[in-house]
Design a protein around this motif. Structure first.
Motif, mmCIF file in Angstrom:
data_model
loop_
_atom_site.group_PDB
_atom_site.id
_atom_site.type_symbol
_atom_site.label_atom_id
_atom_site.label_comp_id
_atom_site.label_asym_id
_atom_site.label_seq_id
_atom_site.Cartn_x
_atom_site.Cartn_y
_atom_site.Cartn_z
ATOM 1 N N ASP A 64 0.829 -1.217 0.000
ATOM 2 C CA ASP A 64 0.000 0.000 0.000
ATOM 3 C C ASP A 64 0.862 1.266 0.000
ATOM 4 O OD1 ASP A 64 -2.385 -1.343 -0.074
ATOM 5 O OD2 ASP A 64 -2.688 -1.321 2.095
ATOM 6 N N GLU A 65 1.971 1.232 0.749
ATOM 7 C CA GLU A 65 2.816 2.417 0.865
ATOM 8 C C GLU A 65 3.539 2.761 -0.432
ATOM 9 O OE1 GLU A 65 2.817 4.538 3.144
ATOM 10 O OE2 GLU A 65 1.614 3.459 4.600
ATOM 11 N N THR A 66 3.568 1.847 -1.393
ATOM 12 C CA THR A 66 4.218 2.142 -2.671
ATOM 13 C C THR A 66 3.342 3.003 -3.565
ATOM 14 O OG1 THR A 66 3.304 0.191 -3.796
ATOM 15 C CG2 THR A 66 5.361 -0.105 -2.587
ATOM 16 N N ASN A 67 2.057 3.161 -3.196
ATOM 17 C CA ASN A 67 1.096 3.948 -3.988
ATOM 18 C C ASN A 67 0.855 3.358 -5.376
ATOM 19 O OD1 ASN A 67 0.591 5.931 -2.006
ATOM 20 N ND2 ASN A 67 2.476 6.995 -2.560
ATOM 21 N N ILE A 68 1.113 2.058 -5.508
ATOM 22 C CA ILE A 68 0.908 1.421 -6.804
ATOM 23 C C ILE A 68 -0.567 1.437 -7.198
ATOM 24 C CG2 ILE A 68 0.576 -0.950 -5.945
ATOM 25 C CD1 ILE A 68 2.335 -1.894 -8.246
ATOM 26 N N GLY A 69 -1.463 1.511 -6.194
ATOM 27 C CA GLY A 69 -2.895 1.520 -6.457
ATOM 28 C C GLY A 69 -3.351 2.762 -7.207
ATOM 29 N N LYS A 70 -2.577 3.857 -7.108
ATOM 30 C CA LYS A 70 -2.939 5.063 -7.840
ATOM 31 C C LYS A 70 -2.763 4.888 -9.342
ATOM 32 C CE LYS A 70 -1.917 8.292 -4.079
ATOM 33 N NZ LYS A 70 -1.099 9.451 -3.640
ATOM 34 N N ILE A 71 -1.946 3.900 -9.730
ATOM 35 C CA ILE A 71 -1.696 3.628 -11.145
ATOM 36 C C ILE A 71 -2.550 2.464 -11.635
ATOM 37 C CG2 ILE A 71 0.069 3.014 -12.860
ATOM 38 C CD1 ILE A 71 2.133 4.280 -10.938
ATOM 39 N N LYS A 97 3.865 0.776 -18.031
ATOM 40 C CA LYS A 97 5.298 0.733 -17.706
ATOM 41 C C LYS A 97 5.890 2.112 -17.436
ATOM 42 C CE LYS A 97 9.592 -1.491 -19.170
ATOM 43 N NZ LYS A 97 10.209 -2.367 -20.203
ATOM 44 N N ALA A 98 5.621 3.065 -18.338
ATOM 45 C CA ALA A 98 6.212 4.395 -18.185
ATOM 46 C C ALA A 98 5.787 5.054 -16.872
ATOM 47 C CB ALA A 98 5.826 5.277 -19.373
ATOM 48 N N GLU A 99 4.494 4.945 -16.553
ATOM 49 C CA GLU A 99 3.975 5.570 -15.332
ATOM 50 C C GLU A 99 4.516 4.866 -14.088
ATOM 51 O OE1 GLU A 99 -0.314 7.205 -13.619
ATOM 52 O OE2 GLU A 99 -0.247 5.880 -15.356
ATOM 53 N N LEU A 100 4.588 3.534 -14.139
ATOM 54 C CA LEU A 100 5.093 2.772 -13.004
ATOM 55 C C LEU A 100 6.575 3.066 -12.757
ATOM 56 C CD1 LEU A 100 3.283 -0.616 -13.680
ATOM 57 C CD2 LEU A 100 2.958 0.834 -11.674
ATOM 58 N N MET A 101 7.362 3.099 -13.818
ATOM 59 C CA MET A 101 8.790 3.375 -13.659
ATOM 60 C C MET A 101 9.010 4.804 -13.176
ATOM 61 S SD MET A 101 10.683 1.307 -16.763
ATOM 62 C CE MET A 101 12.289 1.616 -16.021
ATOM 63 N N GLY A 102 8.141 5.715 -13.618
ATOM 64 C CA GLY A 102 8.227 7.085 -13.147
ATOM 65 C C GLY A 102 7.943 7.203 -11.663
ATOM 66 N N ALA A 103 7.181 6.245 -11.125
ATOM 67 C CA ALA A 103 6.861 6.223 -9.695
ATOM 68 C C ALA A 103 7.858 5.377 -8.909
ATOM 69 C CB ALA A 103 5.445 5.683 -9.489
ATOM 70 N N GLY A 104 8.940 4.930 -9.570
ATOM 71 C CA GLY A 104 9.972 4.149 -8.887
ATOM 72 C C GLY A 104 9.655 2.680 -8.764
ATOM 73 N N ILE A 105 8.744 2.156 -9.621
ATOM 74 C CA ILE A 105 8.333 0.756 -9.557
ATOM 75 C C ILE A 105 8.845 0.030 -10.796
ATOM 76 C CG2 ILE A 105 6.378 -0.830 -9.438
ATOM 77 C CD1 ILE A 105 4.793 1.600 -8.227
ATOM 78 N N SER A 151 10.620 -4.185 -7.729
ATOM 79 C CA SER A 151 11.421 -3.265 -6.918
ATOM 80 C C SER A 151 10.670 -1.955 -6.740
ATOM 81 C CB SER A 151 12.773 -2.993 -7.594
ATOM 82 O OG SER A 151 13.497 -4.196 -7.766
ATOM 83 N N PHE A 152 10.642 -1.456 -5.506
ATOM 84 C CA PHE A 152 9.955 -0.205 -5.190
ATOM 85 C C PHE A 152 10.938 0.772 -4.558
ATOM 86 C CE2 PHE A 152 6.834 -3.628 -4.718
ATOM 87 C CZ PHE A 152 5.810 -3.197 -5.546
ATOM 88 N N ASN A 153 11.015 1.963 -5.085
ATOM 89 C CA ASN A 153 11.718 3.063 -4.423
ATOM 90 C C ASN A 153 10.657 4.006 -3.877
ATOM 91 O OD1 ASN A 153 14.437 2.336 -4.895
ATOM 92 N ND2 ASN A 153 14.241 2.989 -7.019
ATOM 93 N N TYR A 154 10.512 4.019 -2.559
ATOM 94 C CA TYR A 154 9.448 4.805 -1.943
ATOM 95 C C TYR A 154 9.672 6.296 -2.137
ATOM 96 C CZ TYR A 154 8.266 0.494 0.560
ATOM 97 O OH TYR A 154 7.914 -0.786 0.893
#
Length: 283
Positions: free
Chosen positions: A126-133, A221-229, A242-245
């Motif tokens: 949840d803390e990775t904010n992946i749900g926003k994407i 992919k582009a949006e996820l990588m931009g978010a550090g995922i 891999s997640f960069n918070y």
């Protein structure tokens, strides 16, 4: 009769929820101290001088707390008084320092027979904010069993205690209201903190689920990588994430109590300030 039954049900539900919440918090604390033993043992944080804060604590070292104890000297409330961001705006407050050498990555195992492990893992996702994407991707990952989580980026922040004491002495002489509150005998300062900034997970799933994840990833992919995922697929069923918070988390803080002793001095003289180790066993 229906009213009485409903009341008994309500009381029972509140009691059950409270007990469950306390047990979950206790199990989560235990799990993170186990993670500490496998990842951060060389930092010399202990259950006597430090506290596990929470899975998603963003309050850093250099912050001031009012830690309330019960009759058994166990901390029952971790109240934030001033965070570091507020205190560092005061002239002379020590700047957080970090170890020069980068900390090595570490791995640990989550037992998915344990509901606590599942809950901790879900919070990390949840803390990775992946749900926003992608809510679908977040939901799938939260249900997936992780082979081996790996903390990629972590370290220790600390404040210089000697500089802190000088700051507090000067503040008292200048009658600074914040410093008066910090030295009222009830305040604890987080002198060190273990921070986490990046984490990765490896998975081994069935082919259908893995391919669904891959399709979602490729389309975002582009949006996820931009978010550090970032995701790496090593086979049709095995991949890693891999997640960069965007935020730095502090699961552990080391505390000292601020004590003031000016009983032997005139009001205009410099008071004595002591930093006393925390004296609890948080388990």
């Amino acid at each position: 009769m229906k009213t009485i039954n409903f009341f008994l049900f309500l009381v029972s539900s509140i009691f059950t929820t409270g007990v469950f919440g306390q047990n979950l918090e206790k199990e989560t604390t235990k799990l993170w101290w186990d993670i500490y033993g496998g990842c951060f043992a060389g930092t010399h944080f202990t259950k006597n001088n430090s506290l596990f804060m929470s899975t998603s604590n963003k309050v850093s070292a250099g912050s001031a707390f009012t830690l309330k104890k019960d009759l058994l000297s166990k901390i029952v409330d971790k109240g934030i008084l001033f965070d570091y961001t507020s205190l560092k705006s005061i002239e002379g407050f020590p700047v957080l320092k970090e170890d020069d050498d980068p900390a090595p990555p570490c791995s640990f195992t989550l037992d998915f027979a344990s509901t606590t492990s599942i809950d901790v893992y879900a919070k990390l996702i949840d803390e990775t904010n992946i749900g926003k994407i992608s809510l679908d991707l977040q939901s799938i990952l939260k249900k997936a069993k992780v082979l081996s989580p790996r903390i990629a980026k972590w370290g220790v922040d600390r404040i210089e205690e000697g500089q802190l004491i000088l700051f507090l002495k000067r503040g008292l002489l200048e009658k600074n209201p914040t410093v008066k509150l910090l030295t009222n005998g009830k305040t604890y300062i987080a002198t060190e903190g273990i921070w986490i900034q990046g984490i990765s997970f490896s998975y081994d799933l069935d082919q259908e689920t893995a391919q669904k994840i891959k399709a979602i990833y490729e389309s975002n992919k582009a949006e996820l990588m931009g978010a550090g995922i970032k995701m790496d697929f090593t086979s049709q069923t095995n991949f890693s994430t891999s997640f960069n918070y965007t935020h730095t988390f502090y699961p552990f803080l080391k505390f000292k109590k601020i004590q003031r002793d000016d009983s032997k001095f005139m009001e205009s003289a410099t008071p004595i300030i002591l930093l006393k180790d925390l004296d609890v066993f948080d388990n």
